[in-house]
Design a protein around this motif. Sequence first.
Motif, PDB file in Angstrom:
ATOM      1  N   GLY A  32       0.809  -1.224   0.000  1.00  0.00           N
ATOM      2  CA  GLY A  32       0.000   0.000   0.000  1.00  0.00           C
ATOM      3  C   GLY A  32       0.837   1.267   0.000  1.00  0.00           C
ATOM      4  N   ASP A  33       1.860   1.325   0.857  1.00  0.00           N
ATOM      5  CA  ASP A  33       2.697   2.532   0.912  1.00  0.00           C
ATOM      6  C   ASP A  33       3.433   2.762  -0.398  1.00  0.00           C
ATOM      7  OD1 ASP A  33       1.932   3.085   3.512  1.00  0.00           O
ATOM      8  OD2 ASP A  33       3.717   2.182   4.415  1.00  0.00           O
ATOM      9  N   ALA A  34       3.928   1.706  -1.010  1.00  0.00           N
ATOM     10  CA  ALA A  34       4.644   1.836  -2.278  1.00  0.00           C
ATOM     11  C   ALA A  34       3.698   2.298  -3.382  1.00  0.00           C
ATOM     12  CB  ALA A  34       5.304   0.513  -2.656  1.00  0.00           C
ATOM     13  N   LEU A  35       2.476   1.776  -3.390  1.00  0.00           N
ATOM     14  CA  LEU A  35       1.513   2.193  -4.404  1.00  0.00           C
ATOM     15  C   LEU A  35       1.121   3.652  -4.203  1.00  0.00           C
ATOM     16  CD1 LEU A  35      -0.192   1.550  -6.868  1.00  0.00           C
ATOM     17  CD2 LEU A  35      -1.923   0.559  -5.341  1.00  0.00           C
ATOM     18  N   VAL A  36       0.927   4.069  -2.959  1.00  0.00           N
ATOM     19  CA  VAL A  36       0.624   5.472  -2.682  1.00  0.00           C
ATOM     20  C   VAL A  36       1.750   6.364  -3.197  1.00  0.00           C
ATOM     21  CG1 VAL A  36       0.414   7.205  -0.846  1.00  0.00           C
ATOM     22  CG2 VAL A  36      -0.887   5.084  -0.707  1.00  0.00           C
ATOM     23  N   ALA A  37       2.979   6.009  -2.885  1.00  0.00           N
ATOM     24  CA  ALA A  37       4.125   6.811  -3.327  1.00  0.00           C
ATOM     25  C   ALA A  37       4.150   6.918  -4.845  1.00  0.00           C
ATOM     26  CB  ALA A  37       5.431   6.202  -2.807  1.00  0.00           C
ATOM     27  N   ARG A  38       3.881   5.803  -5.529  1.00  0.00           N
ATOM     28  CA  ARG A  38       3.885   5.825  -7.000  1.00  0.00           C
ATOM     29  C   ARG A  38       2.760   6.690  -7.531  1.00  0.00           C
ATOM     30  NH1 ARG A  38       3.901   7.054 -11.124  1.00  0.00           N
ATOM     31  NH2 ARG A  38       4.424   6.021 -13.085  1.00  0.00           N
ATOM     32  N   MET A  39       1.578   6.608  -6.929  1.00  0.00           N
ATOM     33  CA  MET A  39       0.447   7.433  -7.365  1.00  0.00           C
ATOM     34  C   MET A  39       0.739   8.916  -7.163  1.00  0.00           C
ATOM     35  SD  MET A  39      -2.852   5.359  -6.007  1.00  0.00           S
ATOM     36  CE  MET A  39      -3.510   3.964  -6.904  1.00  0.00           C
ATOM     37  N   LEU A  40       1.331   9.242  -6.028  1.00  0.00           N
ATOM     38  CA  LEU A  40       1.615  10.654  -5.727  1.00  0.00           C
ATOM     39  C   LEU A  40       2.625  11.259  -6.697  1.00  0.00           C
ATOM     40  CD1 LEU A  40       1.627  10.583  -1.826  1.00  0.00           C
ATOM     41  CD2 LEU A  40      -0.107  11.608  -3.337  1.00  0.00           C
ATOM     42  N   GLU A  41       3.459  10.428  -7.311  1.00  0.00           N
ATOM     43  CA  GLU A  41       4.412  10.932  -8.310  1.00  0.00           C
ATOM     44  C   GLU A  41       3.696  11.625  -9.466  1.00  0.00           C
ATOM     45  OE1 GLU A  41       7.109   7.982  -9.820  1.00  0.00           O
ATOM     46  OE2 GLU A  41       7.547   7.236  -7.806  1.00  0.00           O
ATOM     47  N   ASP A  42       2.488  11.179  -9.798  1.00  0.00           N
ATOM     48  CA  ASP A  42       1.757  11.710 -10.946  1.00  0.00           C
ATOM     49  C   ASP A  42       0.634  12.672 -10.558  1.00  0.00           C
ATOM     50  OD1 ASP A  42       3.330  10.158 -12.635  1.00  0.00           O
ATOM     51  OD2 ASP A  42       1.902   8.497 -12.656  1.00  0.00           O
ATOM     52  N   LEU A  43       0.490  12.953  -9.283  1.00  0.00           N
ATOM     53  CA  LEU A  43      -0.635  13.762  -8.825  1.00  0.00           C
ATOM     54  C   LEU A  43      -0.662  15.146  -9.468  1.00  0.00           C
ATOM     55  CD1 LEU A  43      -3.082  14.081  -6.954  1.00  0.00           C
ATOM     56  CD2 LEU A  43      -1.500  14.897  -5.201  1.00  0.00           C
ATOM     57  N   GLU A  44       0.422  15.874  -9.407  1.00  0.00           N
ATOM     58  CA  GLU A  44       0.425  17.240  -9.935  1.00  0.00           C
ATOM     59  C   GLU A  44       0.250  17.265 -11.448  1.00  0.00           C
ATOM     60  OE1 GLU A  44      -0.082  19.942  -8.173  1.00  0.00           O
ATOM     61  OE2 GLU A  44      -0.121  18.555  -6.465  1.00  0.00           O
ATOM     62  N   ALA A  45       0.847  16.294 -12.150  1.00  0.00           N
ATOM     63  CA  ALA A  45       0.671  16.225 -13.605  1.00  0.00           C
ATOM     64  C   ALA A  45      -0.802  16.013 -13.943  1.00  0.00           C
ATOM     65  CB  ALA A  45       1.533  15.119 -14.198  1.00  0.00           C
ATOM     66  N   THR A  46      -1.458  15.135 -13.195  1.00  0.00           N
ATOM     67  CA  THR A  46      -2.878  14.880 -13.437  1.00  0.00           C
ATOM     68  C   THR A  46      -3.700  16.117 -13.143  1.00  0.00           C
ATOM     69  OG1 THR A  46      -2.644  12.524 -12.955  1.00  0.00           O
ATOM     70  CG2 THR A  46      -4.857  13.455 -12.778  1.00  0.00           C
ATOM     71  N   ARG A  47      -3.478  16.721 -11.993  1.00  0.00           N
ATOM     72  CA  ARG A  47      -4.260  17.899 -11.616  1.00  0.00           C
ATOM     73  C   ARG A  47      -4.026  19.082 -12.549  1.00  0.00           C
ATOM     74  NH1 ARG A  47      -4.015  17.996  -4.986  1.00  0.00           N
ATOM     75  NH2 ARG A  47      -5.623  16.401  -4.673  1.00  0.00           N
ATOM     76  N   SER A  48      -2.899  19.115 -13.222  1.00  0.00           N
ATOM     77  CA  SER A  48      -2.614  20.241 -14.116  1.00  0.00           C
ATOM     78  C   SER A  48      -3.198  20.045 -15.518  1.00  0.00           C
ATOM     79  CB  SER A  48      -1.110  20.480 -14.212  1.00  0.00           C
ATOM     80  OG  SER A  48      -0.481  19.426 -14.899  1.00  0.00           O
ATOM     81  N   GLU A  49      -3.755  18.879 -15.800  1.00  0.00           N
ATOM     82  CA  GLU A  49      -4.382  18.674 -17.095  1.00  0.00           C
ATOM     83  C   GLU A  49      -5.603  19.586 -17.224  1.00  0.00           C
ATOM     84  OE1 GLU A  49      -5.066  14.655 -18.529  1.00  0.00           O
ATOM     85  OE2 GLU A  49      -3.533  13.931 -17.126  1.00  0.00           O
ATOM     86  N   THR A  50      -5.775  20.137 -18.408  1.00  0.00           N
ATOM     87  CA  THR A  50      -6.859  21.086 -18.661  1.00  0.00           C
ATOM     88  C   THR A  50      -8.226  20.530 -18.291  1.00  0.00           C
ATOM     89  OG1 THR A  50      -5.577  22.019 -20.460  1.00  0.00           O
ATOM     90  CG2 THR A  50      -7.927  22.520 -20.454  1.00  0.00           C
ATOM     91  N   GLY A  51      -8.458  19.257 -18.570  1.00  0.00           N
ATOM     92  CA  GLY A  51      -9.772  18.667 -18.336  1.00  0.00           C
ATOM     93  C   GLY A  51     -10.020  18.153 -16.943  1.00  0.00           C
ATOM     94  N   CYS A  52      -9.015  18.215 -16.068  1.00  0.00           N
ATOM     95  CA  CYS A  52      -9.163  17.687 -14.706  1.00  0.00           C
ATOM     96  C   CYS A  52      -9.778  18.742 -13.796  1.00  0.00           C
ATOM     97  CB  CYS A  52      -7.809  17.251 -14.159  1.00  0.00           C
ATOM     98  SG  CYS A  52      -7.902  16.552 -12.499  1.00  0.00           S
TER      99      CYS A  52
END
Length: 121
Positions: A32-52
């Motif tokens: 779980g901790d490793a998956l969270v860390a991996r997900m958080l790596e892409d958080l800002e990129a996802t949130r910065s997408e125009t459609g998000c």
Amino acid sequence: MALTLPDLPGPAAGEDTPYCVIAKHRAAPGQGDALVARMLEDLEATRSETGCLQFHIHRDRSDPDLLIIYEIWRSIDALKTHFAEDYVQRFVAAAGKYEPGDMETQWLEMLSPYASGRDSG
């Protein structure tokens, strides 16, 4: 085993609200901790997408290997564009290290008018 991206059910006729999804990810025991860390790596990129419009990562309080993502996208096309992003494709390819099966998805029709988030301060 790589994660499989789901087919997206189309909006209902006349639906003009944002496109919403809940994605449940079941990490391998103790990952779980490793998956969270991996997900958080892409958080800002996802949130910065125009459609998000909204993108939140949650963990079940009683099951640390169950992660739930709540997403709101401007449209189904915005979500399709997100799935095509290189960083999302890299996540999908790498997810098998952390979660042995596919994510479970719920596709939601927003019935209330969309209201953006409020400041918590």
